[in-house]
Write an enzyme that holds these catalytic residues in place. Structure first.
Site, PDB file in Angstrom:
ATOM      1  CB  THR A  31      -0.941   0.001   1.230  1.00  0.00           C
ATOM      2  OG1 THR A  31      -1.496  -1.311   1.393  1.00  0.00           O
ATOM      3  CG2 THR A  31      -2.065   1.005   1.064  1.00  0.00           C
ATOM      4  CE  LYS A  96       3.483   0.448  10.173  1.00  0.00           C
ATOM      5  NZ  LYS A  96       3.319  -0.123   8.813  1.00  0.00           N
ATOM      6  CD  GLU A 105       6.608  -0.424   8.698  1.00  0.00           C
ATOM      7  OE1 GLU A 105       6.275  -0.567   7.513  1.00  0.00           O
ATOM      8  OE2 GLU A 105       6.252  -1.200   9.592  1.00  0.00           O
TER       9      GLU A 105
HETATM   10  O1  LIG Z   1       3.948  -2.961   8.464  1.00  0.00           O
HETATM   11  C1  LIG Z   1       4.223  -3.104   7.306  1.00  0.00           C
HETATM   12  C2  LIG Z   1       5.572  -3.489   6.841  1.00  0.00           C
HETATM   13  O2  LIG Z   1       6.413  -3.773   7.924  1.00  0.00           O
HETATM   14  C3  LIG Z   1       3.192  -2.866   6.252  1.00  0.00           C
HETATM   15  O3  LIG Z   1       2.694  -1.585   6.404  1.00  0.00           O
HETATM   16  C4  LIG Z   1       2.084  -3.859   6.444  1.00  0.00           C
HETATM   17  O4  LIG Z   1       2.652  -5.157   6.399  1.00  0.00           O
HETATM   18  C5  LIG Z   1       1.009  -3.706   5.376  1.00  0.00           C
HETATM   19  O5  LIG Z   1       1.533  -4.089   4.137  1.00  0.00           O
HETATM   20  P1  LIG Z   1       0.627  -4.122   2.839  1.00  0.00           P
HETATM   21  O6  LIG Z   1       0.300  -2.712   2.523  1.00  0.00           O
HETATM   22  O7  LIG Z   1       1.517  -4.787   1.802  1.00  0.00           O
HETATM   23  O8  LIG Z   1      -0.572  -4.956   3.157  1.00  0.00           O
END
Ligand SMILES: O=C(CO)[C@H](O)[C@H](O)COP(=O)(O)O
EC number: 5.3.1.6
Length: 232
Positions: A31, A96, A105
C-alpha cells in the site's frame, strides 16, 4: 474493485494531505508503495518534499522513481508519515510489521507530528490479533527471549505459537539485522498491557503494536473512502 485498486484509492486520498515543503515519513509494504508511485508523479510535476523511508525496500523504490530522500540524522523531525498496516482497530491501534519493517516504521512514525495509515477495508478489525503480531528480537539468546515473550504474553492473559519468521529456508533478517518472531495470540483485548510486557523483555528490540501513533486512518472499501480519526 480489486485489492490493489483499493490500495491505490487510499494512497491517493492520503496524497491530498501532502503539502509543498513537507518532510515526510514514507512507509513500507504494497500500500505504501502505491503511495510512493503517486508521490513520485507529484514530485515530477514540481512538488518539493523530502522523504525519510522506513525500509531499504522503500528507499530503493523512492530512488528509482526520483523521490528525494533524507535521513533522521539530517531531518530528525517530520511533518507527516504515511504508512500501511496489517490491522487497524476503531481506536487506531495498529498491528504492523508484516513486511518486517516495524522497527524503522515505529521510529519514523514517532518522529512525525502526524501519522496517516492507509489500507483497504480488509485491514479494519474490531479487536487486534487475527494477524500474527511481529516481534523483532535480537539474534542473541533466541530461546531465552522466546520463553520470556511467552511469559509476558501469559501475564497479559495471552498464549499461542511463537514462530520464527523464515525466508528461503533461513531466518528472515530485518534491515536492522534482527530476527522476527510472529506471535499468534489471537484476539488482543488489552494491547497496552501486552506492549508493556513485551518492552520489558531485554531481547525484544520492538514489537508491531503501534499504540497512540496514528492520527488518521484512510480506509478504502467497495463503498468508497472512510476516514477514521483517533479520539482526541
Ligand atoms: O507494516 C508493514 C511493513 O512492515 C506494512 O505496512 C504492512 O505489512 C502492510 O503491508 P501491505 O500494505 O503490503 O498490506
Amino acid at each position: 474493485m480489486d485489492a490493489r485498486a483499493l490500495k491505490i484509492e487510499a494512497a491517493r486520498a492520503a496524497l491530498g494531505h501532502v503539502r509543498d515543503g513537507m518532510r515526510l515519513g514514507i512507509g513500507t509494504g504494497s500500500t505504501a508503495e502505491e503511495f510512493v508511485r503517486l508521490l513520485a508523479e507529484k514530485v515530477a510535476a514540481g512538488m518539493k518534499i523530502v522523504g525519510v523511508p522506513t525500509s531499504e525496500r522503500t528507499a530503493a523504490l523512492c530512488r528509482e522513481l526520483g523521490v528525494p530522500l533524507s535521513t533522521l540524522e539530517e531531518t530528525p523531525e517530520l511533518d507527516l508519515t504515511i504508512d500501511g498496516a496489517d490491522e487497524v482497530d476503531g481506536k487506531l491501534a495498529l498491528i504492523k510489521g508484516g513486511g518486517g519493517a516495524l522497527l524503522r516504521e515505529k521510529i519514523v512514525a514517532a518522529a512525525s507530528s502526524r501519522m496517516i495509515v492507509i489500507a483497504d477495508e480488509s485491514k479494519l478489525v474490531e479487536t487486534l490479533g487475527r494477524f500474527p503480531l511481529p516481534i523483532e528480537v535480537n539474534r542473541f539468546g533466541l530461546g531465552a527471549t522466546r520463553l520470556a515473550i511467552a511469559r509476558a504474553a501469559d501475564a497479559a492473559g495471552l498464549s499461542g505459537p511463537l514462530t520464527l519468521r523464515m525466508t528461503n529456508g533461513e531466518p528472515f533478517v530485518t534491515d536492522g539485522g534482527h530476527f522476527i518472531i510472529d506471535a499468534s495470540f489471537g484476539r488482543i483485548p488489552n494491547p497496552r498491557a501486552l506492549s508493556n510486557g513485551l518492552h520489558a523483555v531485554p531481547g525484544v528490540v520492538e514489537h508491531g503494536l503501534f499504540l497512540g501513533l496514528a492520527d488518521v486512518a484512510i480506509i478504502a472499501g467497495a463503498d468508497g473512502i472512510r476516514t477514521v480519526h483517533a479520539a482526541s
